[in-house]
Design a protein around this motif. Structure first.
Motif: not given
Length: 197
Positions: A33-35, A47-53, A55-56, A76-78
């Motif tokens: 949830q927090v980075v 990285p594009n993959e961060i968009g997979e988190l 609930i961030l 995508k991080l809505q």
């Protein structure tokens, strides 16, 4: 990343003099949830993959040496409320889909090398919007005027004229109309602060 617990919800590695790339495997930690990776010496692209988190809520990668463009996958991080990428070497435009990030309250992009036309911005920003010291082209989106609760707006060293845009926020005496617009309104032309109240 193999030693990082899969159920990790907060990852704070800020102020650690870390160097190298941000690992793509970060996107596998789907409970995050927090980075916070700010104030390090990280290089390479986000990285594009961060968009997979999915609930961030907070992402801070500021004060590094990251390059490349801002990946559209971040839109995508809505659930994201705070995004801080300031003071890097990021290039290219702000992804158009950032305008769909309706929960975003803070967007810090200052002191990069971003360019292009700003086509869309989140309309519910409340804490801060920082676009300073970049290379944007064209006008500021009119949709920003709908961010009625925005507290801090930093357009310092903005290369495009902003006079016509901010005039709608001024009262008949040429001062910010805080009763109907921003609680705290800050605008800068060049490096000289004209008003902050």
């Amino acid at each position: 990343m193999r030693t990082v617990p899969k159920n990790l919800s907060l990852l704070d590695l800020s102020h650690n003099r870390l160097f190298g790339y941000v690992p793509r495997e970060l996107g596998d930690l789907n409970k995050l949830q927090v980075v916070q990776l700010d104030h390090n010496n990280l290089t390479g692209e986000i990285p594009n993959e961060i968009g997979e988190l999915q609930i961030l809520v907070r992402l801070n990668m500021s004060w590094n040496s990251l390059n490349g463009s801002i990946p559209p996958s971040l839109s995508k991080l809505q659930k994201l409320t705070n995004l801080d990428l300031q003071v890097n070497n990021l290039t290219g435009p702000i992804p158009d889909l950032f305008g769909t990030m309706n929960l975003l309250l803070e967007l810090q992009l200052g002191r990069n090398r971003l360019s292009g036309v700003i086509r869309s911005l989140p309309t519910n920003l409340q804490i801060a919007l920082n676009l300073s010291r970049n290379n944007f082209e064209g006008p500021i989106p009119q949709s920003l005027s709908r961010s009625q609760s925005l507290e801090i707006l930093d357009l310092s060293s903005f290369k495009q004229p902003i006079h016509g845009w901010y005039s709608k926020f001024l009262d008949s005496n040429g001062k910010p109309d805080t009763a109907t617009t921003f609680q705290q309104f800050a605008y800068r032309i060049g490096s000289s602060v004209q008003f902050k109240g």
